[in-house]
Structures are given as C-alpha cells and as structure tokens.
Design an enzyme around this catalytic site. Structure first.
Site, PDB file in Angstrom:
ATOM      1  CD  GLN A  71      -2.913   1.116   2.380  1.00 61.33           C
ATOM      2  OE1 GLN A  71      -2.675   0.402   3.360  1.00 61.33           O
ATOM      3  NE2 GLN A  71      -3.966   1.890   2.292  1.00 61.33           N
ATOM      4  CG  HIS A  98      -6.695   2.415  -2.949  1.00 66.25           C
ATOM      5  ND1 HIS A  98      -5.957   2.845  -1.867  1.00 66.25           N
ATOM      6  CD2 HIS A  98      -5.832   1.763  -3.753  1.00 66.25           C
ATOM      7  CE1 HIS A  98      -4.700   2.472  -2.013  1.00 66.25           C
ATOM      8  NE2 HIS A  98      -4.599   1.795  -3.152  1.00 66.25           N
TER       9      HIS A  98
HETATM   10  P1  5GP Z   1      -1.523   1.159  -3.631  1.00 68.18           P
HETATM   11  O1  5GP Z   1      -0.098   0.831  -3.991  1.00 68.18           O
HETATM   12  O2  5GP Z   1      -1.609   2.068  -2.427  1.00 68.18           O
HETATM   13  O3  5GP Z   1      -2.389  -0.056  -3.501  1.00 68.18           O
HETATM   14  O4  5GP Z   1      -2.115   1.938  -4.878  1.00 68.18           O
HETATM   15  C1  5GP Z   1      -2.048   3.303  -5.055  1.00 68.18           C
HETATM   16  C2  5GP Z   1      -2.322   3.562  -6.495  1.00 68.18           C
HETATM   17  O5  5GP Z   1      -2.623   4.921  -6.650  1.00 68.18           O
HETATM   18  C3  5GP Z   1      -1.144   3.242  -7.438  1.00 68.18           C
HETATM   19  O6  5GP Z   1      -1.520   2.265  -8.379  1.00 68.18           O
HETATM   20  C4  5GP Z   1      -0.845   4.588  -8.078  1.00 68.18           C
HETATM   21  O7  5GP Z   1      -0.492   4.490  -9.424  1.00 68.18           O
HETATM   22  C5  5GP Z   1      -2.136   5.353  -7.888  1.00 68.18           C
HETATM   23  N1  5GP Z   1      -1.969   6.800  -7.778  1.00 68.18           N
HETATM   24  C6  5GP Z   1      -1.032   7.447  -7.027  1.00 68.18           C
HETATM   25  N2  5GP Z   1      -1.190   8.781  -7.149  1.00 68.18           N
HETATM   26  C7  5GP Z   1      -2.237   8.970  -7.998  1.00 68.18           C
HETATM   27  C8  5GP Z   1      -2.868  10.145  -8.508  1.00 68.18           C
HETATM   28  O8  5GP Z   1      -2.503  11.293  -8.217  1.00 68.18           O
HETATM   29  N3  5GP Z   1      -3.911   9.957  -9.351  1.00 68.18           N
HETATM   30  C9  5GP Z   1      -4.350   8.708  -9.711  1.00 68.18           C
HETATM   31  N4  5GP Z   1      -5.374   8.645 -10.564  1.00 68.18           N
HETATM   32  N5  5GP Z   1      -3.775   7.592  -9.234  1.00 68.18           N
HETATM   33  C10 5GP Z   1      -2.727   7.702  -8.394  1.00 68.18           C
END
Ligand code: 5GP
Ligand code: ZN
Length: 139
Positions: free
Chosen positions: A95, A101
């Site tokens: 994460q 999310h």
């Molecule tokens: P995690 O790694 O926390 O499960 O996923 C976070 C996700 O958020 C990643 O896939 C990354 O690409 C996406 N993300 C990070 N910053 C932004 C942003 O400013 N806008 C959008 N649309 N996605 C983002």
C-alpha cells in the site's frame, strides 16, 4: 471525516483532477495514473479510512457492490478477458496511498501484468485447523 493531507481525500473532493468513471456522494472511481493495464481503475470511499482494518463492513460492502457494476463496464469497454481485484493494506503489503481503495485491473492472456505470482507454500493440516480455529474465535 476527510483528511487535509491525503491524496485520495483530495481526489474525492475534486481538488486534484482525475479521469473519473463514477462519482457519488459516497464513492468515486477513477483511472489509476500509472496503470498496470488499460482501464486499471480505483474505487475509493470519499470518507477517509486508512485500510481494511479501519473501514466498516457496510461501507466496504456497498463499495464492493459498486465494483461489480464498474467491473462489467470496464470489461465491456476494454474487451478484457479477466480482471484482478486487488486491495493492499499496509506498506509491507504494497500500500502506497493510505486511504482505502480497491484496484480493478483488466487482464488478458499473456499480458505480462505481474500479479498473482506469489510462491505457493506448504501446510500442515493439523496446524491449519488450529490456526483456523484460533482466528475463528476472534470473529
Ligand atoms: P496502492 O499501492 O496504495 O495499492 O495503490 C495506489 C495507487 O494509486 C497506485 O496504483 C498509483 O499508481 C495510484 N496513484 C497514485 N497517485 C495517484 C494520482 O494522483 N492519481 C491517480 N489517478 N492515481 C494515483
Ligand atoms: Zn484520505
């Protein structure tokens, strides 16, 4: 409560632009900025919850119900064959944005997307039964 310094709270409030698929008072769905595949989307509650250990079951249930609708729309539009639903909790689990999310990641055969590649371990059936029972007692 939303948080002032949280990226996804800001996206939820519309303070940071996003390629939005769905927007309601409770949830927002938008395309990931660094997609694993075409149509990779994220669903967030607008309310801030750090992760699965903090979100309540009713909200998570409604969010997942919405995911079924959006998954079909993404499949219809992209023509993907399959889809991974990914939900990371904690830095050790990958994460990076600490606002709950759900990832919807369209998949196709031989698409090279690097998910579902963990090393399969072995189990001892007695130990598994004891562990399942111990977890069950905590529900
Ligand atoms: P995690 O790694 O926390 O499960 O996923 C976070 C996700 O958020 C990643 O896939 C990354 O690409 C996406 N993300 C990070 N910053 C932004 C942003 O400013 N806008 C959008 N649309 N996605 C983002
Ligand atoms: Zn947040």
């Amino acid at each position: 409560m939303t948080k002032d310094d949280c990226l996804f709270c800001k996206i939820g409030r519309g303070e940071i632009p996003s390629a939005t698929i769905y927007d309601s008072p409770e949830f927002k769905c938008f395309l990931d900025i660094s997609p694993a595949s075409r149509g990779h989307a994220l669903i967030i509650p607008k309310e801030h919850y750090d992760d699965i250990f903090h979100i309540d079951g009713d909200t998570a249930g409604r969010l997942f119900s919405l995911a079924t609708v959006i998954a079909r729309a993404i499949k219809d539009e992209t023509g993907c064959e399959g889809m991974n639903i990914v939900q990371n909790n904690g830095e050790c689990a990958g994460q990076t944005v600490h606002h709950f999310h759900l990832h919807l990641i369209p998949r196709d055969a031989d698409d090279g997307v690097g998910i579902s590649c963990w090393q399969q371990g072995e189990t001892d059936s007695e130990e598994s039964k004891a562990l399942a029972a111990a977890i069950k007692r905590r529900i």
